[in-house]
Design an enzyme around this catalytic site. Structure first.
Site, PDB file in Angstrom:
ATOM      1  N   GLN A 184     -32.224  38.596   6.885  1.00  0.00           N
ATOM      2  CA  GLN A 184     -32.917  37.308   6.769  1.00  0.00           C
ATOM      3  C   GLN A 184     -34.382  37.483   6.401  1.00  0.00           C
ATOM      4  OE1 GLN A 184     -32.303  35.150  10.417  1.00  0.00           O
ATOM      5  NE2 GLN A 184     -30.237  34.489   9.847  1.00  0.00           N
ATOM      6  N   GLU A 332     -21.946  39.797  11.703  1.00  0.00           N
ATOM      7  CA  GLU A 332     -21.646  38.550  12.402  1.00  0.00           C
ATOM      8  C   GLU A 332     -20.164  38.435  12.749  1.00  0.00           C
ATOM      9  OE1 GLU A 332     -21.533  35.261   8.906  1.00  0.00           O
ATOM     10  OE2 GLU A 332     -23.337  36.476   9.080  1.00  0.00           O
ATOM     11  N   ARG A 363     -26.219  41.419  21.346  1.00  0.00           N
ATOM     12  CA  ARG A 363     -24.767  41.242  21.332  1.00  0.00           C
ATOM     13  C   ARG A 363     -24.019  42.499  21.771  1.00  0.00           C
ATOM     14  NH1 ARG A 363     -24.141  37.562  15.791  1.00  0.00           N
ATOM     15  NH2 ARG A 363     -24.644  35.574  16.817  1.00  0.00           N
ATOM     16  N   ARG A 404     -21.394  33.072  18.993  1.00  0.00           N
ATOM     17  CA  ARG A 404     -20.350  34.054  18.689  1.00  0.00           C
ATOM     18  C   ARG A 404     -19.868  34.781  19.946  1.00  0.00           C
ATOM     19  NH1 ARG A 404     -19.954  33.000  13.600  1.00  0.00           N
ATOM     20  NH2 ARG A 404     -21.781  32.989  12.220  1.00  0.00           N
TER      21      ARG A 404
END
Length: 454
Positions: A184, A332, A363, A404
């Site tokens: 990003q 992702e 994560r 997620r």
């Protein structure tokens, strides 16, 4: 029709994940891609004339982007054309203005894509967001803008909150950036670069570059609007200055949000049909078409749809193989795939996902904590996770404010009775309809004569 409110309710949103009691016969139509919606919103705000988005995503992330662009002077209004998940949007660019505050929530696209626009505005633009957003890395974007002589009057310490002092123009030129933590950072500069006086020459100088398909998505969106983008070498991009053409754009369904639904066929057994799966796309979720057969799924196209046949599935007694998989292209997808690996019969190692430590939550730590809390054996690696399957039991699953993570818990809950997710509302970040779509998927049964009792 207004965009989804961007505030989160702090109260717990406990949700008992439904267990699969029969083979699935699911038919899923997903809302638009978050990645595409927010890129196209930015480009439409920078375009030379009004444009439209057909089938845009309505979620917390897209609402935050819409609110941020409105604050900067863009008019964004629903049209009379209503799709299955909300109205189309008419975006009318206006002179970019400052002296405003922008709430980034927990949206990486907002906190990274909008500061370069703020530099093109006139006045100070203050950026802040959720507590979790203040832990997400921002320094590469801030340092890159500083290298382009953009001022940060509060020193822009490398994370939210910070202030961009816009002067109405950015000179542009050549800069280096370490985008090892997030693609990003690259997309943030590329999207606004056509409006820089001299365009942009951007060189990535880090040791790795994750999620390259997302950069490809940005480049494709720019080129579709008439912007010249050269890629002379890996990790180098030249964006030429010039107008950004207005377009009417149809947003594809979100293929990364398709991951839990597609994987459900391997867990519960049966078939899941994902509607309007694009034949060509820059979305990394398209990799599911080639990844899922590694666990024995049969993936076929039927007209515009993708059909995933999971056979008997874990709940029907199938033993899924473990895998060694580099997911650096599409991190992702990792939470959903790690959840599947926790239900496999042999160990798996997922690598190329070290950058996920800087997402909505860490994560890697979150997946290890949740699966191990249910009796699993997940070990954190420098760049990934090692999953050794163990019999799992019911219990709490923390979402960690991460959409997620919540959907990964739903996957485990298909096969493990008693999994309770503490914040299913976190899915509102990119898929507010997840609980309803998931319940409908689990409830759908095959035609008479084909269902099997468990």
């Amino acid at each position: 029709m207004e965009a989804t409110p961007n505030s989160r309710t702090p109260a717990p949103d406990f949700w008992a994940a439904p267990i699969a009691t029969h083979a699935l016969a699911g038919d899923v139509r997903l809302p638009g891609s978050k990645s595409l919606t927010n890129r196209e919103l930015v480009l439409a705000a920078l375009a030379d004339e009004p444009g439209r988005l057909h089938l845009p995503l309505y979620s917390r992330d897209s609402a935050l982007m819409i609110d941020g662009l409105r604050a900067l002077g863009t008019d964004i209004a629903p049209t009379g054309e209503v799709g299955p998940y909300g109205s189309d949007l008419l975006i009318t660019p206006g002179p970019l203005r400052g002296d405003v505050r922008i709430d980034c929530g927990l949206a990486g696209t907002v906190m990274r894509f909008l500061p370069p626009l703020a530099a093109l505005a006139v006045g100070d633009v203050v950026f802040d967001g959720d507590d979790g957003a203040r832990r997400r890395p921002m320094r590469p974007v801030i340092d890159a803008l500083r290298a382009l002589d953009v001022a940060f009057p509060d020193d822009g310490g490398g994370s939210l909150p910070f202030t961009v002092r816009g002067t109405g123009a950015v000179h542009g030129g050549a800069i280096d950036m370490d985008a090892s933590a997030s693609s990003q950072f690259v997309s943030a500069l590329l999207l606004s670069a056509p409006r820089f006086t001299n365009g942009l020459v951007l060189r990535h100088v880090g040791s790795r570059l994750p999620s390259i398909p997302h950069i490809d998505m940005t480049i494709a969106a720019l080129r579709a609007r008439g912007v010249t983008v050269d890629v002379p070498a890996s990790g180098e991009w030249h964006v030429h200055p010039g107008p950004i053409r207005a377009l009417d754009v149809t947003i594809e369904p979100d293929l990364s949000n398709a991951a839990p639904f597609a994987i459900a066929a391997l867990v519960a057994g049966g078939r899941v049909r994902i509607r309007t799966w694009p034949t060509q796309t820059t979305q990394v979720g398209a990799d599911l078409e080639t990844l899922l057969p590694r666990w024995g799924a049969r993936v076929t196209r039927d007209g515009d749809d993708l059909v995933i046949d999971g056979g008997d599935g874990v709940r029907g007694g199938a033993e899924l193989p473990g895998v060694d998989l580099d997911l650096s292209r599409g991190g992702e997808l990792a939470p959903a795939i790690v959840a599947l690996c926790a239900l496999a019969s042999t160990p798996s190692t997922i690598t190329g996902i070290g950058h996920l430590r800087g997402h909505e939550t860490d994560r890697l730590a979150a997946l290890a904590a949740d699966i191990n809390g249910l009796g699993g054996a997940v070990t954190e690696l420098d760049d990934g996770l090692r999953i050794e399957p163990r019999p799992l039991h019911g219990g709490g699953w923390k979402a960690f404010d991460d959409h997620r993570m919540a959907t990964a818990g739903a996957i485990v809950g298909l096969a493990v009775p008693g999994v309770v997710i503490d914040d299913i509302g976190s899915t509102g970040k990119t898929l507010p309809q997840f609980p309803e779509l998931w319940a409908a998927l689990v409830a759908a049964t095959p035609a008479a004569g084909t269902a099997r009792d468990r």
